[in-house]
Scaffold this motif. Structure first.
Motif, short mmCIF file in Angstrom:
data_model
loop_
_atom_site.label_atom_id
_atom_site.label_comp_id
_atom_site.label_asym_id
_atom_site.label_seq_id
_atom_site.Cartn_x
_atom_site.Cartn_y
_atom_site.Cartn_z
N LYS A 287 -17.62 -8.32 -5.86
CA LYS A 287 -17.71 -9.05 -4.59
C LYS A 287 -19.05 -9.80 -4.50
O LYS A 287 -19.10 -10.97 -4.08
CB LYS A 287 -17.57 -8.09 -3.41
CG LYS A 287 -17.61 -8.79 -2.05
CD LYS A 287 -17.47 -7.80 -0.91
CE LYS A 287 -17.45 -8.53 0.43
NZ LYS A 287 -18.68 -9.33 0.65
N GLU A 288 -20.12 -9.13 -4.90
CA GLU A 288 -21.43 -9.78 -4.85
C GLU A 288 -21.51 -10.91 -5.86
O GLU A 288 -22.13 -11.95 -5.60
CB GLU A 288 -22.53 -8.74 -5.11
CG GLU A 288 -22.67 -7.73 -3.98
CD GLU A 288 -23.63 -6.61 -4.33
OE1 GLU A 288 -24.73 -6.58 -3.75
OE2 GLU A 288 -23.29 -5.80 -5.20
N SER A 289 -20.89 -10.73 -7.01
CA SER A 289 -20.85 -11.79 -8.01
C SER A 289 -20.12 -13.01 -7.47
O SER A 289 -20.57 -14.15 -7.66
CB SER A 289 -20.16 -11.29 -9.28
OG SER A 289 -20.08 -12.31 -10.25
N ARG A 290 -19.04 -12.76 -6.78
CA ARG A 290 -18.27 -13.85 -6.16
C ARG A 290 -19.10 -14.56 -5.10
O ARG A 290 -19.08 -15.79 -5.00
CB ARG A 290 -16.97 -13.29 -5.57
CG ARG A 290 -16.03 -14.35 -5.01
CD ARG A 290 -14.84 -13.68 -4.32
NE ARG A 290 -14.04 -12.91 -5.27
CZ ARG A 290 -13.06 -13.42 -5.99
NH1 ARG A 290 -12.76 -14.71 -5.87
NH2 ARG A 290 -12.38 -12.66 -6.82
N ASP A 291 -19.82 -13.78 -4.31
CA ASP A 291 -20.66 -14.37 -3.25
C ASP A 291 -21.75 -15.28 -3.85
O ASP A 291 -22.04 -16.35 -3.31
CB ASP A 291 -21.32 -13.26 -2.42
CG ASP A 291 -20.32 -12.51 -1.56
OD1 ASP A 291 -19.23 -13.06 -1.30
OD2 ASP A 291 -20.62 -11.36 -1.18
N VAL A 292 -22.33 -14.84 -4.96
CA VAL A 292 -23.37 -15.65 -5.60
C VAL A 292 -22.78 -16.95 -6.13
O VAL A 292 -23.37 -18.03 -5.98
CB VAL A 292 -24.04 -14.86 -6.74
CG1 VAL A 292 -24.92 -15.78 -7.58
CG2 VAL A 292 -24.87 -13.72 -6.17
N LEU A 293 -21.60 -16.87 -6.75
CA LEU A 293 -20.97 -18.08 -7.27
C LEU A 293 -20.63 -19.05 -6.14
O LEU A 293 -20.79 -20.27 -6.28
CB LEU A 293 -19.70 -17.72 -8.05
CG LEU A 293 -19.91 -17.04 -9.40
CD1 LEU A 293 -18.57 -16.65 -10.02
CD2 LEU A 293 -20.68 -17.94 -10.35
N LYS A 294 -20.18 -18.54 -5.01
CA LYS A 294 -19.88 -19.40 -3.87
C LYS A 294 -21.14 -20.10 -3.36
O LYS A 294 -21.09 -21.24 -2.92
CB LYS A 294 -19.24 -18.58 -2.74
CG LYS A 294 -17.80 -18.16 -3.01
CD LYS A 294 -17.27 -17.37 -1.82
CE LYS A 294 -15.82 -16.95 -2.08
NZ LYS A 294 -15.27 -16.13 -0.96
N THR A 296 -23.77 -20.87 -5.14
CA THR A 296 -24.44 -21.71 -6.14
C THR A 296 -23.53 -22.70 -6.84
O THR A 296 -24.00 -23.50 -7.65
CB THR A 296 -25.10 -20.82 -7.22
OG1 THR A 296 -24.10 -19.99 -7.83
CG2 THR A 296 -26.18 -19.94 -6.61
N ARG A 297 -22.24 -22.68 -6.55
CA ARG A 297 -21.31 -23.59 -7.22
C ARG A 297 -20.55 -24.42 -6.19
O ARG A 297 -20.22 -23.95 -5.11
CB ARG A 297 -20.30 -22.82 -8.07
CG ARG A 297 -20.88 -21.85 -9.07
CD ARG A 297 -21.59 -22.56 -10.20
NE ARG A 297 -21.88 -21.65 -11.30
CZ ARG A 297 -23.00 -20.93 -11.43
NH1 ARG A 297 -23.94 -21.01 -10.50
NH2 ARG A 297 -23.18 -20.13 -12.47
N GLU A 298 -20.24 -25.64 -6.57
CA GLU A 298 -19.39 -26.48 -5.75
C GLU A 298 -17.97 -26.43 -6.28
O GLU A 298 -17.75 -26.40 -7.49
CB GLU A 298 -19.90 -27.93 -5.77
CG GLU A 298 -21.27 -28.10 -5.09
CD GLU A 298 -21.75 -29.53 -5.14
OE1 GLU A 298 -21.24 -30.30 -5.99
OE2 GLU A 298 -22.63 -29.89 -4.34
N GLY A 299 -16.99 -26.41 -5.39
CA GLY A 299 -15.61 -26.37 -5.82
C GLY A 299 -15.11 -24.96 -6.08
O GLY A 299 -15.73 -23.96 -5.69
N ASP A 300 -13.98 -24.88 -6.79
CA ASP A 300 -13.32 -23.60 -7.05
C ASP A 300 -14.14 -22.78 -8.05
O ASP A 300 -14.63 -23.30 -9.06
CB ASP A 300 -11.92 -23.86 -7.60
CG ASP A 300 -11.16 -22.55 -7.80
OD1 ASP A 300 -11.30 -21.65 -6.96
OD2 ASP A 300 -10.43 -22.44 -8.81
N ILE A 301 -14.28 -21.49 -7.78
CA ILE A 301 -15.07 -20.61 -8.64
C ILE A 301 -14.21 -19.63 -9.42
O ILE A 301 -14.74 -18.86 -10.22
CB ILE A 301 -16.10 -19.81 -7.81
CG1 ILE A 301 -15.36 -18.87 -6.84
CG2 ILE A 301 -17.06 -20.73 -7.09
CD1 ILE A 301 -16.24 -17.84 -6.21
#
Length: 622
Positions: A287-294, A296-301
């Motif tokens: 969950k935390e990994s997903r939060d970080v990607l959201k 720091t990334r634009e678009g679908d992760i």
């Protein structure tokens, strides 16, 4: 057969001009190839990566302060803003590394400092000269130790805690350096500071690469090393103006104490940034990994998240190779390929110091004085040399991306060798009184400026960029640590012997550096594959299927195995990458050496030129 091997499927590559394909990478290992075929046959489903056997948290992790906290993490509406903030923070950390490396350049000239250390005077006293070089060199013993500790710590308790750990050591070292009253005190302080800087320098590049998408790698590289040399220049000019202070005690203690400002910013500030999503996933914190990607990334992760899971699966299955000793004394084929990469990374960092930049930047004042300039003018020249050095880094983005790593290093070494040869000859005559003495001195100063600018545009960046391009993601932290080990060894050797060289052979020091530049050229040509324009998976192809350290022999071995991308001495262009992804032979590999030789024989008058161009082109130098 274990099914971790599909970790060699597509990763999100962070280098310019590289677009990852939708298919898993070709032949990164024998087992990985089996998994690729199994995936195509439907034998492996996506949920094979859902139920991973995550490791238990390290039992000593709670003893290390700091760390990632989602509630504390900076929040921005636009991921691009987070990306800029990460790059800026990483730039500050790299700037501190430059400041700390250059802070001793004028401290070593301060009579009050030398008297406190018990080594005054140094002129004509070989014992004191040895002690002066030793005080500078022991710092790199600390960076050696700090890098190895941090490389392991970053994998055990996270990148952020490893940086905080390094900051605490650096803070203690800075305080002790600024308050030192004798040589033993200063040497201990330098080692402690080195441990901290080695840890920070090892982890920050890995952390920033894993947290950021790096869609503009060239621009980030420019900022990073521009600020690095900016730190070097800042340290010099602070010391220059501090030296004007009649209080000579504060003239050397103040620059050393100012390191504390950088350290506090790094040690405290890192806790407000995201942790590496790859490390979070490895520890089962999806969950935390997903939060970080959201953030720091634009678009679908989702695709990148799945890719990270595959990498984590690979890490967990190959955990036995993720140790320093296993990377040096391998027990299987995979580990032996890691040793090959370790040797390349360490030796490249050592060569970076052998080409002479440490001599020129740290002992620039001595060089200019030997060329006939007065002490004050020599200090000004050294300061302006650092400024021109800083701006020359901007050209590295152009040279690295346009011409590739090999060509940039080879032609950079050729240019620096010629500059040092001419400078050494001019320096000889600049030390002889006569009507042309000042002219020869001006020539030495001019060539010194040109040399440092050439280094900044060619050799400065490559040894730090190269390890991130050749090490697999699962050992990237330890690969970065080995790179810092090489840097520490090279710096320690150069800083230890340079004071002797200037006193013993004077202008011959520049001629010696000329010879060392020539010495380094064959190593780059023969042993270093071209990484420009290639993905991490493609680099795995080279190390898995090339059975020779000689890059030319390895290229032919790869060609004989029927792999399209086989000419590893040349840069991979964007059009070549598209052809490979489409399943066609890349244009860089379309023509064989035999065909080139046939063309050369068509006109015997032009054959020498054809032959030279063919060999230079095949070597990636044209």
């Amino acid at each position: 057969m274990a099914i971790f091997k599909s970790s060699k499927a597509k990763h999100v590559d962070d280098r310019p001009g590289v677009r990852a394909s939708d298919e898993p990478s070709e032949a990164s290992s024998d087992v990985a190839t089996d998994v690729k075929h199994a995936e195509k046959a439907g034998e492996i489903r996506g949920d094979d990566y859902e139920n991973l056997n995550y490791p238990e948290p390290w039992k000593y992790e709670r003893w290390f302060i700091g760390g990632y906290n989602h509630k504390r993490m900076l929040k921005f509406k636009n991921p691009a803003t987070m990306y800029k903030a990460i790059n800026l923070f990483a730039g500050v950390a790299i700037m501190f590394y430059g400041y700390d490396q250059g802070v001793m350049s004028q401290v070593n000239l301060n009579p009050d400092y030398l008297m406190h250390m018990g080594i005054y005077p140094t002129k004509g006293n070989s014992k004191n000269v040895a002690a002066l070089g030793g005080i500078v060199a022991v710092y790199y013993g600390g960076t050696f130790i700090g890098a190895l500790i941090a490389g392991s710590l970053a994998d055990r308790c996270g990148r952020i805690k490893a940086v905080v750990f390094g900051s605490m050591w650096a803070l203690l070292g800075a305080v002790l350096q600024a308050s030192a009253y004798n040589m033993a005190w200063m040497c201990c302080a330098r080692v402690i500071a080195g441990v901290g800087v080695g840890a920070i320098d090892c982890v920050i590049p890995v952390w920033s690469a894993e947290v950021s998408s790096h869609s503009a790698r060239g621009a980030f590289l420019a900022i990073e090393f521009f600020m690095n040399i900016g730190g070097l220049a800042l340290a010099y000019w602070i010391e220059y103006f501090a030296y004007l202070n009649p209080n000579k005690v504060m003239a050397w203690r103040t620059p050393l104490a100012l390191q504390i400002i950088f350290i506090i910013i790094i040690g405290v500030g890192i806790n407000f940034f995201p942790e590496s999503p790859r490390w979070l996933m490895k520890m089962g914190r999806e969950k935390e990994s997903r939060d970080v990607l959201k953030a720091t990334r634009e678009g679908d992760i989702e695709y990148e998240l799945k890719s990270i899971k595959k990498v984590v699966k690979f890490e967990l299955e190959t955990s036995g190779a993720n140790h320093y000793l296993a990377m040096i004394w391998p027990k299987d084929k995979y580990s032996s390929r890691l040793r090959w990469r370790v040797i390349l990374a360490v030796w490249l960092q050592i060569m970076q110091e052998l080409v002479g930049i440490g001599v020129i930047t740290v002992y620039a004042v001595d060089l200019f004085q030997d060329a006939g300039f007065g002490e004050e003018l020599s200090k000004l020249l050294a300061g302006f040399n650092n400024l021109s050095y800083m701006f020359s880094v901007i050209f590295a983005v152009y040279t690295l991306d346009r011409y590739g790593r090999r060509s940039t290093m080879v032609w950079g070494a050729v240019a620096m060798a010629l500059e040092l040869l001419i400078a050494g000859i001019c320096d000889k005559y600049a030390q002889i009184e006569g009507p042309k003495q000042r002219s020869y001195g001006a020539a030495v100063a001019t060539l010194t400026f040109i040399y440092t600018a050439t280094f900044g545009a060619t050799w400065l960046t490559t040894p730090w960029l190269y390890p991130t391009e050749i090490f697999p993601l699962n050992v990237r932290a330890k690969g970065g640590a080995w790179s810092v080990v090489g840097w520490s060894i090279g710096n320690a050797i150069i800083t230890l012997i340079t004071p002797f060289l200037f006193q013993a052979i004077s202008y011959g020091t520049l001629l010696l550096l000329f010879g060392l530049n020539i010495f380094c050229i064959p190593f780059v040509i023969l042993f270093y594959p071209e990484t420009a324009g290639r993905s991490l998976e493609q680099m795995d192809t080279f190390f898995e299927h090339g059975d020779s350290y000689n890059v030319f022999r390895a290229s032919h071995q790869i060609r004989e195995k029927g792999i399209d991308d086989w000419r590893w001495t040349k840069k991979m262009h964007a059009d070549d990458q598209k052809e490979l992804e489409a399943g066609r032979r890349a244009s860089t590999a379309r023509r064989s050496p035999e065909e080139d030789e046939k063309d050369a024989r068509q006109n015997w008058k032009k054959r020498p030129a054809y032959t030279f161009r063919r060999k230079a082109s095949n070597a990636g130098l044209m």
